[in-house]
Design a protein around this motif. Structure first.
Motif, short mmCIF file in Angstrom:
data_model
loop_
_atom_site.label_atom_id
_atom_site.label_comp_id
_atom_site.label_asym_id
_atom_site.label_seq_id
_atom_site.Cartn_x
_atom_site.Cartn_y
_atom_site.Cartn_z
N PHE A 159 0.83 -1.20 0.00
CA PHE A 159 0.00 0.00 0.00
C PHE A 159 0.87 1.27 0.00
CE2 PHE A 159 -1.59 3.24 3.04
CZ PHE A 159 -2.45 3.88 2.16
N LEU A 160 1.82 1.29 0.94
CA LEU A 160 2.64 2.51 1.07
C LEU A 160 3.47 2.77 -0.19
CD1 LEU A 160 3.69 2.03 4.78
CD2 LEU A 160 2.30 3.89 3.87
N ALA A 161 4.08 1.69 -0.70
CA ALA A 161 4.95 1.89 -1.87
C ALA A 161 4.15 2.30 -3.11
CB ALA A 161 5.72 0.60 -2.16
N SER A 162 3.00 1.69 -3.32
CA SER A 162 2.26 2.02 -4.56
C SER A 162 1.57 3.38 -4.47
CB SER A 162 1.30 0.91 -4.98
OG SER A 162 0.66 0.37 -3.88
N LEU A 163 1.13 3.76 -3.26
CA LEU A 163 0.52 5.10 -3.14
C LEU A 163 1.56 6.18 -3.46
CD1 LEU A 163 -2.17 6.48 -2.17
CD2 LEU A 163 -0.96 6.96 -0.05
N SER B 262 8.16 -2.25 -1.57
CA SER B 262 7.09 -2.81 -0.73
C SER B 262 7.68 -3.76 0.30
CB SER B 262 6.08 -3.57 -1.59
OG SER B 262 5.60 -2.75 -2.61
N LEU B 263 8.56 -4.65 -0.21
CA LEU B 263 9.15 -5.63 0.70
C LEU B 263 10.02 -4.93 1.75
CD1 LEU B 263 10.06 -8.51 -1.79
CD2 LEU B 263 8.15 -8.40 -0.18
N GLY B 264 10.70 -3.87 1.35
CA GLY B 264 11.55 -3.10 2.28
C GLY B 264 10.72 -2.55 3.44
N VAL B 265 9.60 -1.92 3.07
CA VAL B 265 8.75 -1.31 4.11
C VAL B 265 8.19 -2.42 5.01
CG1 VAL B 265 6.64 0.02 4.50
CG2 VAL B 265 8.17 0.66 2.65
N ALA B 266 7.72 -3.52 4.35
CA ALA B 266 7.14 -4.63 5.13
C ALA B 266 8.18 -5.19 6.11
CB ALA B 266 6.65 -5.72 4.17
N PRO C 8 7.88 -2.45 -12.14
CA PRO C 8 7.35 -3.42 -11.17
C PRO C 8 8.41 -3.89 -10.17
CG PRO C 8 7.04 -4.16 -13.46
CD PRO C 8 7.75 -2.86 -13.51
N GLY C 9 9.67 -4.02 -10.65
CA GLY C 9 10.75 -4.48 -9.78
C GLY C 9 10.95 -3.53 -8.61
N THR C 10 11.01 -2.22 -8.93
CA THR C 10 11.23 -1.21 -7.89
C THR C 10 10.06 -1.22 -6.90
OG1 THR C 10 12.08 0.08 -9.73
CG2 THR C 10 11.92 1.22 -7.63
#
Ligand code: C2E
Ligand code: MG
Ligand code: MG
Length: 766
Positions: free
Chosen positions: A72-76, A97-101, A90-92
């Motif tokens: 959510f955070l990364a795509s917003l 996303s995984l970094g934030v998670a 898509p890679g970034t």
């Protein structure tokens, strides 16, 4: 029953799906895609997060909630960044996303779920806050406000920090969160639509062509900047709702066009666009050539006419440039043959209508090839430019000058009164010759540049440009043939000669492949031994249509084209082949005299061709003799003396044919390596009657002998001539008295020795 907190989840999911629907219709708008992913992820994160709080033992719910929160955070953030032109792959997206998670998980696994919740909340506030800031910078004020509201709504969560992210939150706080989310979603949808619209309007705004959509009453629905600029308006908005200004000087014509287009559209939308080319006159500035394209469409049931104005100035300039290049000779800048032919047709038509005459003067430089070959092409080019300039400087009104090719120029004099024009043209030709004539020295050599001019006049019957030019060319060749440096008017018999030579040439082209040529041989007897020591090969041509064509007619025609090379090569090979055959069959070995024309000698590789044939057929070089003409010796073929020398040294006989008829320069006899001189038939013919001819023959024989040359007398027809020539010491005799030209097998049967008695002389034909 659905728990109340899941209503928020459903609202977020619906918003996400709405974004994805928006994205499917405008796929290049990556913001809608990312926001769709963001809201679906948020819905998923909230759904799993709540359940994790209710069943803390279900670890996978916690993992899912964490991962989806990261998404959510990364795509917003990615979606908002797209608005300022940053595209993420898509890679970034997955990486971030995984970094934030991972960050959230680390804090959560540390044992403090509360701290993890506060971290998530903080990150959300950060992302929303940054988005608000970015939107404000990009002047998306509404969007910035919605993001700010959402950021502010998060502050309420801190009133009950222990319930953050759980289903136990205060419903009022939760409601504020939901309302702000829905508001933000709506504003985001609006921003996405606005962005798509903006992109379309950018395309129209930056279109290099002017675009206008108008209704049938002429009022503008919209137009782009270029159209507004042409119409003299500051912006397209100023023109909307106004009548279309007519961008042309010819108002009447434009209005008629306007009405025509309206009439076409009234009966239904146009099937295909209508294209016109017109000069468009902008409100300010110069008129320019344009292509105007009309098409139509229906807008809410009303026909709308779309007009597009494309500036063709650049293209026209390019076309004019290409046309200029196609019509201009690059070396001298003068018009070329193509242009001259086009213009000449128009000039001839006018002359025909106005009952005037025009003359074409075809100017060809003499000896230019020599200058080019010896002094180099750069020098030749410079000379041509200089002459072109001189010709241009003397032009008079109505004249047309062009460079046709190489060293050939044409001057067209138009509007000549029928009478007196010959005198005027003559004076002009003389002036041109003087203008071109120049002499110079280079490397100790003298060069003289002159020109030959052929003149052809238009006729009452009206000639086409190519015919008139061809006539001038025929006259020019005639002028060259009469001796260079002069001019010659076209006469109709030249045309007949030209037609005849063209007819002969086309038939002759087939003569070698069709086997229509033969060689006949005329015996030549030695006066001292009475033996047939030589035979002259003479070509014969029998054509099914033209009948028997004498060589005196077709050889000159072949010489004018390059056909003589093919014909000459055939003669050379056939004569050598025959010599070999005679030698093999019967030991009969007369030296075969072969006539060779000037162009054959000038052909590169002639010498090696001769030697190759001798070798192939096994004939010694002394078995043949080449008959040369004085024209060859007079030609300025540079390497000729050396070439003759080599042939002579190798043993090939060289005889000078028809001596006495041409230049008869004694210097040729000593300068070139020759063996034999052939006294022309015209001197032999008058031997009995004219004592002058007798003296001339005597002089030629003694002079030739003093230069160690043999003498052959041609055209011996009477016994008396035979006697005189023998008495004067002539070495060889050739003529009808001793034998006509005959086929090869007849020559074998012909007497090989003359007994010196009249009765022994073979059938004399007198
Ligand atoms: P040319 O080389 O001077 O040949 C001699 C011409 O005089 C021949 O005419 C021959 O038939 C003719 N002639 C010989 N004896 C007598 C005589 O007693 N009385 C009369 N009235 N005529 C006699 P032809 O064969 O018609 O050839 C004419 C010219 O055509 C030749 O003159 C030569 O210049 C050219 N020619 C002929 N054959 C060839 C050839 O194979 N190659 C080239 N390049 N030119 C050729
Ligand atoms: Mg001859
Ligand atoms: Mg001759």
């Amino acid at each position: 029953m659905v728990p109340v907190h899941d209503l928020g989840v459903a609202a977020l999911a619906i918003l996400g799906v709405a974004f994805l629907i928006g994205w499917s219709s405008a796929r290049l708008n990556q913001a809608t895609l990312l926001w769709g992913i963001a809201h679906l992820s948020l819905a998923g994160a909230t759904f799993t997060g709540y359940r994790y709080h209710l069943q803390p033992e279900s670890l996978w719910l916690g993992v899912m909630a964490t991962l989806l929160t990261g998404f959510f955070l990364a795509s917003l953030h990615g979606g908002t960044n797209f608005l300022r032109g940053r595209i993420i792959g898509p890679g970034t997206l997955i990486g971030r996303s995984l970094g934030v998670a991972f960050l959230i998980a680390v804090v959560g696994i540390g044992g403090d779920k509360r701290a993890a919740s506060i971290l998530v909340l903080g990150l959300m506030m950060l992302v929303y806050g940054v988005s608000a800031y970015l939107c404000l910078r990009m002047h998306y004020r509404l969007l910035a406000a919605a993001f700010s509201l959402k950021t502010a709504a998060f502050l309420l969560y801190f009133l009950e920090p222990s319930t953050i992210g759980t289903p136990f939150q205060n419903p009022d706080i939760l409601s504020v969160g939901w309302v702000s989310s829905v508001l933000l979603g709506l504003v985001l949808v609006d921003a996405a639509i606005a962005q798509t619209r903006q992109r379309l309007s950018n395309v129209i705004k930056h279109l290099p062509d002017a675009l206008v959509a108008r209704r049938l009453d002429g009022k503008i629905l919209f137009c782009n900047d270029r159209f507004a600029q042409l119409a003299g308006s500051a912006s397209p908005a100023e023109l909307e709702g106004q009548q279309v200004p007519l961008l042309t000087r010819e108002q009447e014509e434009a209005e008629a066009m306007f009405r025509k287009v309206n009439a076409m559209v009234q009966s239904g939308p146009m099937d295909a666009p209508m294209r016109l080319e017109r000069a468009v006159t902008p409100a300010r500035g110069e008129p320019f050539p344009a292509e105007i394209i009309f098409s139509s469409y229906m807008d809410l049931g009303y026909p709308v006419i779309l007009g597009l104005i494309r500036d063709l100035s650049e293209r026209k300039r390019g076309e004019e440039e290409r046309l200029h290049q196609a019509n201009t000779d690059q070396l001298t800048g003068l018009p070329n043959r193509r242009f001259l032919e086009q213009q000449l047709d128009a000039v001839l038509w006018i002359a025909h209508r106005q009952h005037t005459q025009c003359a074409v003067l075809l100017i060809d430089l003499d000896h230019f090839k020599k200058v080019n070959d010896t002094l180099g092409h750069a020098f030749g080019d410079e000379l041509l430019r200089e002459i072109a300039q001189a010709l241009q400087d003397q032009l008079r009104p109505g004249d047309l000058l062009a460079r046709l090719s190489g060293d050939e120029f044409a001057l067209v004099m138009a509007g000549l009164p029928s009478l007196m024009s010959i005198l005027e043209v003559e004076a002009r030709a003389l002036a041109l010759l003087q203008l071109i004539r120049r002499q110079f020295k280079s490397d100790g050599m003298d060069y003289q540049i002159e020109a030959s001019i052929g003149v052809a006049f238009s006729t009452r019957e009206g000639l086409s440009a190519p015919v008139l030019l061809q006539r001038a060319e025929v006259a020019m060749y005639e002028s060259k043939a009469r001796g260079r440096g002069g001019w010659c008017f076209f006469e109709s018999d030249m045309d007949e000669r030209l037609a005849e030579s063209l007819r002969l040439e086309s038939a002759l082209r087939q003569a070698v492949p069709r086997g229509e040529l033969r060689l006949h041989y005329q015996p030549i007897y030695s006066c001292s031994t009475g033996r047939m020591t030589k035979a002259e090969a003479l070509v014969r041509w029998e054509n099914p249509q033209l009948g028997w064509v004498p060589p005196g007619r077709f050889i000159p025609a072949a010489e004018e084209s390059s056909l003589i090379l093919e014909v000459g090569q055939w003669i050379l090979e056939e004569a050598i082949r025959q010599a070999a055959q005679w030698r093999a069959q019967s030991g009969l070995a007369p030296v075969i005299s072969i006539n060779v024309s000037v162009r054959q000698f000038a052909q590169p590789g002639f010498e090696s061709q001769v030697f190759a044939l001798l070798e192939r057929y096994g004939v010694p070089p002394a078995g043949i003799e080449l008959e040369l003409t004085e024209t060859l010796l007079a030609s300025d073929q540079e390497d000729l003396p050396a070439l003759l020398h080599r042939l002579h040294d190798a043993g090939v006989g060289l005889s000078l044919d028809d001596f006495g008829t041409g230049y008869s320069s004694l210097s040729y006899l000593s300068r070139f390596s020759l063996n034999t001189v052939k006294i022309d038939r015209s001197f032999v013919m008058g031997l009995q009657e004219s004592s002058r001819n007798h003296s001339l023959v005597r002089a030629i024989i003694s002079m030739a002998h003093s230069l160690h040359l043999n003498v052959v007398a041609e055209g011996v027809e009477t016994w008396r001539q035979y006697e005189i020539l023998k008495a004067e010491g002539c070495d060889y005799l050739q003529g009808y008295l001793l034998g006509r030209p005959m086929a090869a097998d007849q020559l074998r049967a012909h007497p090989q020795v003359l007994a010196g008695e009249e009765s022994n002389i073979p059938d004399a034909v007198i």
